[in-house]
Write a protein that holds these residues in place. Structure first.
Motif, PDB file in Angstrom:
ATOM      1  N   ALA A   1     -76.883 -81.579 -20.906  1.00  0.00           N
ATOM      2  CA  ALA A   1     -75.713 -80.700 -20.845  1.00  0.00           C
ATOM      3  C   ALA A   1     -74.505 -81.408 -21.440  1.00  0.00           C
ATOM      4  O   ALA A   1     -74.524 -82.622 -21.675  1.00  0.00           O
ATOM      5  N   VAL A   2     -73.456 -80.659 -21.674  1.00  0.00           N
ATOM      6  CA  VAL A   2     -72.182 -81.249 -22.104  1.00  0.00           C
ATOM      7  C   VAL A   2     -71.580 -81.990 -20.916  1.00  0.00           C
ATOM      8  O   VAL A   2     -71.474 -81.441 -19.813  1.00  0.00           O
ATOM      9  N   VAL A   3     -71.208 -83.252 -21.114  1.00  0.00           N
ATOM     10  CA  VAL A   3     -70.631 -84.039 -20.022  1.00  0.00           C
ATOM     11  C   VAL A   3     -69.117 -84.160 -20.145  1.00  0.00           C
ATOM     12  O   VAL A   3     -68.442 -84.483 -19.166  1.00  0.00           O
ATOM     13  N   SER A   4     -68.563 -83.890 -21.322  1.00  0.00           N
ATOM     14  CA  SER A   4     -67.111 -83.931 -21.490  1.00  0.00           C
ATOM     15  C   SER A   4     -66.738 -83.247 -22.793  1.00  0.00           C
ATOM     16  O   SER A   4     -67.584 -83.006 -23.662  1.00  0.00           O
ATOM     17  N   TRP A   5     -65.446 -82.941 -22.897  1.00  0.00           N
ATOM     18  CA  TRP A   5     -64.884 -82.367 -24.107  1.00  0.00           C
ATOM     19  C   TRP A   5     -63.713 -83.239 -24.542  1.00  0.00           C
ATOM     20  O   TRP A   5     -62.946 -83.710 -23.706  1.00  0.00           O
ATOM     21  N   GLN A   6     -63.583 -83.442 -25.832  1.00  0.00           N
ATOM     22  CA  GLN A   6     -62.486 -84.244 -26.365  1.00  0.00           C
ATOM     23  C   GLN A   6     -61.596 -83.366 -27.239  1.00  0.00           C
ATOM     24  O   GLN A   6     -62.087 -82.595 -28.069  1.00  0.00           O
ATOM     25  N   LEU A   7     -60.290 -83.477 -27.025  1.00  0.00           N
ATOM     26  CA  LEU A   7     -59.318 -82.723 -27.812  1.00  0.00           C
ATOM     27  C   LEU A   7     -58.894 -83.574 -29.005  1.00  0.00           C
ATOM     28  O   LEU A   7     -58.363 -84.667 -28.828  1.00  0.00           O
ATOM     29  N   VAL A   8     -59.139 -83.077 -30.198  1.00  0.00           N
ATOM     30  CA  VAL A   8     -58.895 -83.873 -31.408  1.00  0.00           C
ATOM     31  C   VAL A   8     -58.147 -83.033 -32.435  1.00  0.00           C
ATOM     32  O   VAL A   8     -58.187 -81.798 -32.416  1.00  0.00           O
ATOM     33  N   VAL A   9     -57.485 -83.734 -33.342  1.00  0.00           N
ATOM     34  CA  VAL A   9     -56.907 -83.071 -34.514  1.00  0.00           C
ATOM     35  C   VAL A   9     -58.055 -82.763 -35.466  1.00  0.00           C
ATOM     36  O   VAL A   9     -58.788 -83.661 -35.894  1.00  0.00           O
ATOM     37  N   ASP A  10     -58.231 -81.490 -35.783  1.00  0.00           N
ATOM     38  CA  ASP A  10     -59.344 -81.045 -36.626  1.00  0.00           C
ATOM     39  C   ASP A  10     -58.915 -81.136 -38.094  1.00  0.00           C
ATOM     40  O   ASP A  10     -57.997 -80.427 -38.519  1.00  0.00           O
ATOM     41  N   PRO A  11     -59.578 -81.983 -38.887  1.00  0.00           N
ATOM     42  CA  PRO A  11     -59.170 -82.114 -40.294  1.00  0.00           C
ATOM     43  C   PRO A  11     -59.309 -80.808 -41.072  1.00  0.00           C
ATOM     44  O   PRO A  11     -58.611 -80.602 -42.071  1.00  0.00           O
ATOM     45  N   LEU A  12     -60.182 -79.907 -40.627  1.00  0.00           N
ATOM     46  CA  LEU A  12     -60.336 -78.627 -41.318  1.00  0.00           C
ATOM     47  C   LEU A  12     -59.171 -77.683 -41.040  1.00  0.00           C
ATOM     48  O   LEU A  12     -58.957 -76.712 -41.787  1.00  0.00           O
ATOM     49  N   LEU A  13     -58.434 -77.970 -39.953  1.00  0.00           N
ATOM     50  CA  LEU A  13     -57.292 -77.126 -39.590  1.00  0.00           C
ATOM     51  C   LEU A  13     -55.958 -77.774 -39.924  1.00  0.00           C
ATOM     52  O   LEU A  13     -54.912 -77.116 -39.851  1.00  0.00           O
ATOM     53  N   ALA A  14     -56.004 -79.057 -40.253  1.00  0.00           N
ATOM     54  CA  ALA A  14     -54.757 -79.802 -40.460  1.00  0.00           C
ATOM     55  C   ALA A  14     -54.086 -79.376 -41.760  1.00  0.00           C
ATOM     56  O   ALA A  14     -54.705 -79.376 -42.825  1.00  0.00           O
ATOM     57  N   ASN A  15     -52.832 -78.981 -41.651  1.00  0.00           N
ATOM     58  CA  ASN A  15     -51.998 -78.712 -42.817  1.00  0.00           C
ATOM     59  C   ASN A  15     -50.539 -78.829 -42.382  1.00  0.00           C
ATOM     60  O   ASN A  15     -50.245 -79.072 -41.205  1.00  0.00           O
ATOM     61  N   GLU A  16     -49.650 -78.646 -43.298  1.00  0.00           N
ATOM     62  CA  GLU A  16     -48.232 -78.840 -42.981  1.00  0.00           C
ATOM     63  C   GLU A  16     -47.769 -77.888 -41.890  1.00  0.00           C
ATOM     64  O   GLU A  16     -46.989 -78.261 -41.004  1.00  0.00           O
ATOM     65  N   HIS A  17     -48.283 -76.670 -41.907  1.00  0.00           N
ATOM     66  CA  HIS A  17     -47.865 -75.665 -40.922  1.00  0.00           C
ATOM     67  C   HIS A  17     -48.356 -76.020 -39.515  1.00  0.00           C
ATOM     68  O   HIS A  17     -47.571 -76.020 -38.555  1.00  0.00           O
ATOM     69  N   THR A  18     -49.658 -76.323 -39.377  1.00  0.00           N
ATOM     70  CA  THR A  18     -50.182 -76.643 -38.046  1.00  0.00           C
ATOM     71  C   THR A  18     -49.618 -77.965 -37.529  1.00  0.00           C
ATOM     72  O   THR A  18     -49.402 -78.117 -36.321  1.00  0.00           O
ATOM     73  N   ASP A  19     -49.375 -78.929 -38.423  1.00  0.00           N
ATOM     74  CA  ASP A  19     -48.789 -80.198 -37.996  1.00  0.00           C
ATOM     75  C   ASP A  19     -47.377 -79.994 -37.444  1.00  0.00           C
ATOM     76  O   ASP A  19     -47.001 -80.586 -36.424  1.00  0.00           O
ATOM     77  N   LEU A  20     -46.594 -79.139 -38.104  1.00  0.00           N
ATOM     78  CA  LEU A  20     -45.239 -78.853 -37.625  1.00  0.00           C
ATOM     79  C   LEU A  20     -45.286 -78.121 -36.290  1.00  0.00           C
ATOM     80  O   LEU A  20     -44.535 -78.445 -35.356  1.00  0.00           O
ATOM     81  N   ASN A  21     -46.193 -77.141 -36.182  1.00  0.00           N
ATOM     82  CA  ASN A  21     -46.345 -76.422 -34.914  1.00  0.00           C
ATOM     83  C   ASN A  21     -46.686 -77.378 -33.779  1.00  0.00           C
ATOM     84  O   ASN A  21     -46.174 -77.264 -32.658  1.00  0.00           O
ATOM     85  N   ARG A  22     -47.581 -78.323 -34.065  1.00  0.00           N
ATOM     86  CA  ARG A  22     -48.020 -79.254 -33.027  1.00  0.00           C
ATOM     87  C   ARG A  22     -46.870 -80.167 -32.594  1.00  0.00           C
ATOM     88  O   ARG A  22     -46.671 -80.411 -31.402  1.00  0.00           O
ATOM     89  N   ARG A  23     -46.120 -80.674 -33.554  1.00  0.00           N
ATOM     90  CA  ARG A  23     -45.011 -81.571 -33.204  1.00  0.00           C
ATOM     91  C   ARG A  23     -43.964 -80.843 -32.362  1.00  0.00           C
ATOM     92  O   ARG A  23     -43.456 -81.393 -31.380  1.00  0.00           O
ATOM     93  N   ARG A  24     -43.640 -79.623 -32.734  1.00  0.00           N
ATOM     94  CA  ARG A  24     -42.639 -78.861 -31.974  1.00  0.00           C
ATOM     95  C   ARG A  24     -43.154 -78.539 -30.579  1.00  0.00           C
ATOM     96  O   ARG A  24     -42.409 -78.618 -29.597  1.00  0.00           O
ATOM     97  N   TRP A  25     -44.421 -78.188 -30.493  1.00  0.00           N
ATOM     98  CA  TRP A  25     -45.008 -77.850 -29.198  1.00  0.00           C
ATOM     99  C   TRP A  25     -45.051 -79.074 -28.285  1.00  0.00           C
ATOM    100  O   TRP A  25     -44.591 -79.020 -27.134  1.00  0.00           O
TER     101      TRP A  25
END
Length: 582
Positions: free
Chosen positions: A553-577
């Motif tokens: 079974a899954v024993v844990s989940w890790q929250l990561v920056v997804d390189p497929l989603l990373a761009n200037e827009h999502t990076d700015l959203n993340r920093r502000r959030w």
């Protein structure tokens, strides 16, 4: 201090004397002086303390109650479990005496020992008929060399004045030979007291970082200064502990030395500080209507606890980073750990968030071996929903902080309690679709769209599978004791094999089991879901069952920056959030 001081003006209310000079006996001697306002007054000891939603029956610690009027004993008739009724012939002054055992060390109980005393006054002071909204004077008699720390205005040496009974029992008492450190937040006086060490002396940057976190709370609420005009932090630094309890002008924290010494320990303690400090707005002054006023004698169902505790639990992770302490990577680790705990709690499929809040009195504070399969904490799921709300609002150009500020201005700043409908309306004002979405999130056992919202800020949850087959149980963590089942997962292999918590594992396919690694060797890698013969002991009888392991079974989940989603827009959203920018 004399045991019988001159009585004050009856209009000024009772005087409460607490004598802590027998710490080795763990006994607190209590004396109340008052002038009664009726001939049949009742004396009641609260059953619980605000912020901790469990009937605690503090009366079990009370002993040797006696009442005198003019030096003559007055009989008291027990009217209820924690209530006594007096029959008086005059309104002459009363002296009420009793003792309390103080042996329970938590942020919501009383503990008196040779080197400190802590009193949660809900478990100490009797409420007398007609006195709730009158001033109360608190006076302490202490062992030599001790001093007391109380978040009330001083009324002389070791004496304080509370505006009423509610303010008195909202004021925790810490006493002992502890150092006290003074600092300020936006010009407001603050004190820090530690029992078990001297944290500010050991960590010279500690108070500066606490001030930064406190200022971040003020900015979050859109306020120039704290809600309290004089704030007290009390920390109990123990071997193993974690918890806190908020008050109007103070908080009490418990934390473990081992935890503090761990790499993330200091950050975790700052998050606890942020949580309890933010409560001086959200919970203490921005309060659910069901707690306005508080009924100290019985259960009060509070559907809005998901907001009071869940939103605060979500924000306490972000506040240190917003204060300039720590890194984005550390915050993602902490948030990922909370999301992992949520996703690995099967009880989220059984109990909704609102139901969790309403059942706090009978479930959250009464955990047992099956709790994880049947319930979800309103702290934990409330934090997950708060995250979803924040990211949903940010899609609309708003954020959670704006809703919190609006509720503060409309309700908290005026002492006007809110109800669940007020919360939904406040969110819907910022994003109209939340009028339907939020009630669904509160009532449903479905998971919100975590993946979709996290993608807005360039993040993804990555599962980590186990390396061994899933057996559907959790073993007791004790290397020096027999292998016993601590928990049996609902609908898992162990449950289907008719196993239950407390069973002792003896052998698998004839191979003796003494330690967890024996089990690992006996199970081996999973190739086919073959049944295995398990020998176990229950109630002194040896039994046999058939166990069929399942794939890992899954024993844990890790929250990561997804390189497929990373761009200037999502990076700015993340920093502000992550920096709580509005």
């Amino acid at each position: 201090m004399s045991d019988d001081p001159p009585l004050r003006d009856p209009a000024a209310g009772p005087t409460v004397q607490l004598d802590l000079r027998e710490p080795q006996r763990h006994l607190v001697r209590v004396t109340l002086h008052l002038t009664p306002r009726c001939l049949q007054p009742e004396l009641r000891l609260p059953a619980w303390t605000p912020g901790s939603y469990l009937i605690r029956d503090y009366v079990r610690h009370l002993e040797a109650l006696e009442v005198h009027q003019g030096g003559i004993p007055v009989a008291s008739a027990r009217a209820a479990q924690a209530c006594w009724r007096l029959e008086l012939t005059s309104l002459a002054p009363l002296v009420i005496r009793y003792r309390l055992q103080a042996t329970e060390l938590s942020v919501r109980t009383c503990h008196l020992s040779a080197d400190h005393g802590f009193l949660a006054l809900a478990g100490v002071v009797l409420q007398v008929s007609g006195e709730r909204w009158h001033p109360h004077r608190l006076a302490l008699t202490l062992p030599e060399g001790w001093q007391a720390f109380v978040p009330l205005p001083s009324d002389g040496d070791n004496a304080w004045i509370a505006a009423d009974f509610d303010q008195l029992i909202d004021s925790p008492v810490e006493a002992g030979p502890h150092p006290c450190h003074h600092f300020s937040v936006a010009g407001v006086p603050h004190r820090w007291v530690t029992w078990g060490a001297d944290l500010p002396a050991d960590d010279p940057l500690w108070l500066a970082d606490v001030e930064r976190v406190a200022l971040a709370c003020c900015r979050l609420m859109g306020e120039p200064a704290p809600a309290s005009d004089n704030y007290l932090f009390v920390l109990h630094l123990l071997g193993e502990a974690y918890g806190g309890l908020e008050h109007d002008h103070s908080c009490v924290l418990q934390f473990g030395r081992r935890s503090l010494a761990a790499p993330a320990g200091r950050r975790k303690l700052l998050q606890l500080v942020a949580h309890e400090y933010l409560h001086q707005w959200n919970v203490r002054r921005l309060r659910p209507a069901e707690l306005t006023p508080i009924d100290y004698d019985r259960v009060t169902i509070v559907p809005g606890l998901w907001f009071a505790e869940g939103v605060t639990s979500y924000l306490d992770l972000l506040l240190p980073l917003a204060a300039g302490i720590g890194t984005e990577a550390e915050l993602l680790d902490d948030l990922g750990a909370d999301l992992s705990r949520y996703l690995l709690t099967p009880g989220r499929r059984v109990q909704g968030l609102r139901q969790s809040a309403e059942e706090a009195w009978v479930k959250l504070y009464r955990q047992d071996a099956s709790s994880a399969d049947s319930q979800i904490s309103y702290y934990l799921k409330g934090a997950v929903v708060a995250l979803m709300l924040d990211l949903h609002l940010r899609r609309q150009g708003s954020c959670l902080a704006l809703v919190l500020r609006d509720l503060w201005r409309r309700h908290g700043a005026w002492g006007r309690g809110y109800r669940n409908d007020d919360l939904v309306a406040a969110f819907a004002e910022q994003a109209a679709d939340l009028a339907e979405l939020l009630p669904h999130w509160l009532e449903s056992t479905d998971d919100p769209d975590l993946a979709g919202y996290l993608a807005d800020v360039g993040l993804a949850l990555v599962p980590k599978p186990a390396t061994e087959p899933f057996l559907g149980w959790l073993l007791e963590d004790a290397a020096d004791r027999p292998m016993q089942l601590k928990r049996v997962h609902r609908d898992g292999p162990a449950e289907r094999a008719c196993l239950q918590s407390g069973d002792e594992l003896l052998a698998l396919d004839g191979v003796r089991l003494r330690r967890p690694d024996d089990l690992t060797l006996a199970i081996g890698p999973l190739t086919t879901p073959a049944e295995r013969e398990l020998l176990y002991c229950r109630d002194g009888l040896v039994r046999t069952t058939r166990l069929r392991p399942e794939p890992p079974a899954v024993v844990s989940w890790q929250l990561v920056v997804d390189p497929l989603l990373a761009n200037e827009h999502t990076d700015l959203n993340r920093r502000r959030w992550l920096s709580l920018q509005v």
